[in-house]
Write a protein that holds these residues in place. Structure first.
Motif, PDB file in Angstrom:
ATOM      1  N   SER A   1      14.162  14.481  -3.449  1.00  0.00           N
ATOM      2  CA  SER A   1      13.010  13.779  -2.880  1.00  0.00           C
ATOM      3  C   SER A   1      12.696  12.588  -3.776  1.00  0.00           C
ATOM      4  N   GLU A   2      12.173  11.526  -3.167  1.00  0.00           N
ATOM      5  CA  GLU A   2      12.002  10.274  -3.911  1.00  0.00           C
ATOM      6  C   GLU A   2      10.656   9.626  -3.598  1.00  0.00           C
ATOM      7  N   ASN A   3      10.006   9.092  -4.636  1.00  0.00           N
ATOM      8  CA  ASN A   3       8.820   8.254  -4.508  1.00  0.00           C
ATOM      9  C   ASN A   3       9.144   6.864  -5.032  1.00  0.00           C
ATOM     10  N   VAL A   4       8.680   5.820  -4.324  1.00  0.00           N
ATOM     11  CA  VAL A   4       8.861   4.447  -4.790  1.00  0.00           C
ATOM     12  C   VAL A   4       7.533   3.709  -4.623  1.00  0.00           C
ATOM     13  N   ALA A   5       7.387   2.612  -5.356  1.00  0.00           N
ATOM     14  CA  ALA A   5       6.164   1.808  -5.270  1.00  0.00           C
ATOM     15  C   ALA A   5       6.399   0.459  -5.931  1.00  0.00           C
ATOM     16  N   VAL A   6       5.558  -0.520  -5.552  1.00  0.00           N
ATOM     17  CA  VAL A   6       5.555  -1.846  -6.173  1.00  0.00           C
ATOM     18  C   VAL A   6       4.123  -2.150  -6.595  1.00  0.00           C
ATOM     19  N   LEU A   7       3.908  -2.399  -7.887  1.00  0.00           N
ATOM     20  CA  LEU A   7       2.569  -2.674  -8.408  1.00  0.00           C
ATOM     21  C   LEU A   7       2.624  -3.865  -9.366  1.00  0.00           C
ATOM     22  N   ASN A   8       1.459  -4.374  -9.729  1.00  0.00           N
ATOM     23  CA  ASN A   8       1.424  -5.423 -10.749  1.00  0.00           C
ATOM     24  C   ASN A   8       1.452  -4.768 -12.126  1.00  0.00           C
ATOM     25  N   PRO A   9       1.843  -5.488 -13.157  1.00  0.00           N
ATOM     26  CA  PRO A   9       2.021  -4.880 -14.484  1.00  0.00           C
ATOM     27  C   PRO A   9       0.761  -4.264 -15.071  1.00  0.00           C
ATOM     28  N   SER A  10      -0.392  -4.694 -14.607  1.00  0.00           N
ATOM     29  CA  SER A  10      -1.633  -4.162 -15.180  1.00  0.00           C
ATOM     30  C   SER A  10      -1.980  -2.776 -14.654  1.00  0.00           C
ATOM     31  N   ALA A  11      -1.298  -2.315 -13.591  1.00  0.00           N
ATOM     32  CA  ALA A  11      -1.587  -0.993 -13.031  1.00  0.00           C
ATOM     33  C   ALA A  11      -1.133   0.096 -13.997  1.00  0.00           C
ATOM     34  N   THR A  12      -1.881   1.184 -14.029  1.00  0.00           N
ATOM     35  CA  THR A  12      -1.548   2.303 -14.911  1.00  0.00           C
ATOM     36  C   THR A  12      -0.830   3.396 -14.129  1.00  0.00           C
ATOM     37  N   PHE A  13      -0.287   4.361 -14.863  1.00  0.00           N
ATOM     38  CA  PHE A  13       0.351   5.499 -14.211  1.00  0.00           C
ATOM     39  C   PHE A  13      -0.666   6.345 -13.449  1.00  0.00           C
ATOM     40  N   ASP A  14      -1.894   6.368 -13.899  1.00  0.00           N
ATOM     41  CA  ASP A  14      -2.931   7.084 -13.163  1.00  0.00           C
ATOM     42  C   ASP A  14      -3.141   6.456 -11.786  1.00  0.00           C
ATOM     43  N   THR A  15      -3.116   5.108 -11.735  1.00  0.00           N
ATOM     44  CA  THR A  15      -3.233   4.429 -10.442  1.00  0.00           C
ATOM     45  C   THR A  15      -2.044   4.763  -9.554  1.00  0.00           C
ATOM     46  N   LEU A  16      -0.858   4.766 -10.155  1.00  0.00           N
ATOM     47  CA  LEU A  16       0.352   5.059  -9.392  1.00  0.00           C
ATOM     48  C   LEU A  16       0.331   6.480  -8.846  1.00  0.00           C
ATOM     49  N   ILE A  17       0.009   7.462  -9.691  1.00  0.00           N
ATOM     50  CA  ILE A  17       0.119   8.870  -9.302  1.00  0.00           C
ATOM     51  C   ILE A  17      -1.066   9.329  -8.462  1.00  0.00           C
ATOM     52  N   TYR A  18      -2.270   8.963  -8.867  1.00  0.00           N
ATOM     53  CA  TYR A  18      -3.461   9.519  -8.226  1.00  0.00           C
ATOM     54  C   TYR A  18      -4.047   8.615  -7.140  1.00  0.00           C
ATOM     55  N   SER A  19      -3.432   7.444  -6.933  1.00  0.00           N
ATOM     56  CA  SER A  19      -3.908   6.556  -5.871  1.00  0.00           C
ATOM     57  C   SER A  19      -2.777   6.200  -4.911  1.00  0.00           C
ATOM     58  N   ILE A  20      -1.737   5.555  -5.433  1.00  0.00           N
ATOM     59  CA  ILE A  20      -0.642   5.117  -4.565  1.00  0.00           C
ATOM     60  C   ILE A  20       0.134   6.306  -4.016  1.00  0.00           C
ATOM     61  N   TRP A  21       0.376   7.303  -4.861  1.00  0.00           N
ATOM     62  CA  TRP A  21       1.152   8.475  -4.454  1.00  0.00           C
ATOM     63  C   TRP A  21       0.264   9.691  -4.186  1.00  0.00           C
ATOM     64  N   SER A  22      -0.958   9.466  -3.740  1.00  0.00           N
ATOM     65  CA  SER A  22      -1.885  10.585  -3.571  1.00  0.00           C
ATOM     66  C   SER A  22      -1.798  11.270  -2.204  1.00  0.00           C
ATOM     67  N   ASP A  23      -1.019  10.714  -1.265  1.00  0.00           N
ATOM     68  CA  ASP A  23      -0.894  11.356   0.047  1.00  0.00           C
ATOM     69  C   ASP A  23      -0.021  12.599  -0.064  1.00  0.00           C
ATOM     70  N   SER A  24      -0.010  13.390   1.003  1.00  0.00           N
ATOM     71  CA  SER A  24       0.646  14.708   0.949  1.00  0.00           C
ATOM     72  C   SER A  24       2.149  14.605   0.703  1.00  0.00           C
ATOM     73  N   LEU A  25       2.817  13.619   1.305  1.00  0.00           N
ATOM     74  CA  LEU A  25       4.275  13.522   1.143  1.00  0.00           C
ATOM     75  C   LEU A  25       4.646  13.179  -0.297  1.00  0.00           C
ATOM     76  N   HIS A  26       4.002  12.140  -0.865  1.00  0.00           N
ATOM     77  CA  HIS A  26       4.301  11.770  -2.251  1.00  0.00           C
ATOM     78  C   HIS A  26       3.841  12.866  -3.221  1.00  0.00           C
ATOM     79  N   TRP A  27       2.709  13.484  -2.909  1.00  0.00           N
ATOM     80  CA  TRP A  27       2.187  14.541  -3.780  1.00  0.00           C
ATOM     81  C   TRP A  27       3.145  15.727  -3.845  1.00  0.00           C
ATOM     82  N   ASN A  28       3.743  16.068  -2.699  1.00  0.00           N
ATOM     83  CA  ASN A  28       4.679  17.193  -2.679  1.00  0.00           C
ATOM     84  C   ASN A  28       5.951  16.889  -3.465  1.00  0.00           C
ATOM     85  N   THR A  29       6.348  15.615  -3.506  1.00  0.00           N
ATOM     86  CA  THR A  29       7.504  15.263  -4.335  1.00  0.00           C
ATOM     87  C   THR A  29       7.242  15.603  -5.791  1.00  0.00           C
ATOM     88  N   MET A  30       6.017  15.361  -6.243  1.00  0.00           N
ATOM     89  CA  MET A  30       5.699  15.580  -7.657  1.00  0.00           C
ATOM     90  C   MET A  30       5.299  17.021  -7.959  1.00  0.00           C
TER      91      MET A  30
END
Length: 338
Positions: free
Chosen positions: A104-133
């Protein structure tokens, strides 16, 4: 003059080469490292009571190649170079050593100022991305991060080899169940069963019977297909594609051409050209002429009726007339000529 020109040239060189390179370095530093990304995902798993994912070199290579590819095309995508899927790239990188694997794979495009918390708990917070992790079945992970201009391309690949499953933590101890009947329980109490793929039918079709604790995402991964394809084949509601234990899902349609009975078109009788209907003219009664008897013209001289004349007297009168005529002829014949 030459010295001033040389200084200007060096200054321009610094602006055009060294400063952009420094900007990229700074962006990379802000984006973090692939190991930081996996560590952040494992922190999430730890909070869910799950065992951490192990870093795998082949998955690291596959994930990094996908991040590089995304940067080259300028947008996020799960489709890699040549139309490859996440599983294709993991197999090509050597994960599983030829055994059946699930990826299973998650991908994303963000600006350099974004943190991993933004990536994991915001961008990847839906059920499909959450289940990957947080899927307890996955045991290994790889990550890729590529900086291109003012954008950072992230890729997270998680996988496991068929027959081996991940573990979960209960009361501080780690348990790693195995076998086909394995059930993993998350901290929320949700039961998750691994998907055992169905044997294709004689016509090549594949039908999966949904078991307790299975979801569309796990079924799609097991059969190396997509959720959208399963929704399409089974006429599920795209906005709420619910499935229940016991549901039969068509995964692969029949590969055999369907036998169709030729339909012989029925010849319809020729349509006669309609003619205007004849309306008989009303019969007008013929006027019958009334015959009026014609009056018999009366003679100018009224002769006495034969019934009133005495036949004897009539005969005498006729004889007398004849005699008189004869006498006149004789007298006329003997008169001398002048």
């Amino acid at each position: 003059m030459k010295k001033a020109f040389l200084l200007l040239f060096l200054f321009s060189f610094i602006l055009l080469t060294i400063l952009p390179a420094a900007s990229v370095i700074r962006a990379r530093a802000q984006a973090g490292t692939v190991y930081d990304l996996i560590a952040a995902v494992n922190a999430l798993r730890n909070a869910q009571g799950l065992t951490p994912l192990e870093i795998d070199g082949s998955l690291m290579s596959a994930a990094q190649s996908q991040s590089d590819y995304q940067a080259s095309v300028g947008y996020w995508t799960h489709e890699g170079a040549g139309g490859t899927s996440p599983k294709d790239r993991a197999v090509a990188a050597g994960f599983g050593g030829g055994a059946t694997i699930y990826v299973s794979e998650n991908v994303a495009v963000l600006n350099p100022s974004a943190t991993f918390d933004t990536l994991i708990y915001s961008i990847w917070s839906d059920s499909l991305h959450w289940n990957t992790m947080t899927n307890p079945n996955y045991t290994h992970a790889g990550a890729g991060i590529t900086v291109s201009g003012d954008e950072v391309y992230y890729t997270l690949d998680v996988a496991y080899v068929a027959g081996s499953t991940g573990g979960y933590v209960t009361g501080g101890s780690t348990s790693t169940p195995g076998g086909a009947g394995f059930e993993a329980t998350t901290a929320a109490g949700e039961v998750i069963n691994p998907v055992i793929t169905a044997t294709p039918h004689e016509d090549g079709s594949v039908v999966h019977v949904v078991d307790q604790g299975q979801a569309l995402w796990s079924i799609a991964i097991a059969y190396n297909t997509t959720i959208a394809n399963i929704i399409f084949l089974n006429n599920l509601d795209p906005d709420n594609p619910s499935i229940w234990p016991g549901n039969e899902l068509l995964i692969q349609p029949s590969l055999m051409p369907s036998s169709t009975v030729p339909v012989t078109p029925t010849k319809l009788p020729a349509t006669r050209t309609p003619h205007p209907s004849y309306t008989p003219r009303p019969i007008v009664p013929t006027r019958t002429a009334t015959i009026v008897p014609t009056a018999t013209p009366e003679p100018f001289i009224q002769l006495p009726s034969l019934k009133t004349i005495n036949r004897h007297s009539l005969g005498i009168a006729i004889i007398a007339v004849c005699a008189a005529g004869l006498l006149a002829v004789i007298i006329t014949g003997f008169r001398p000529s002048k």
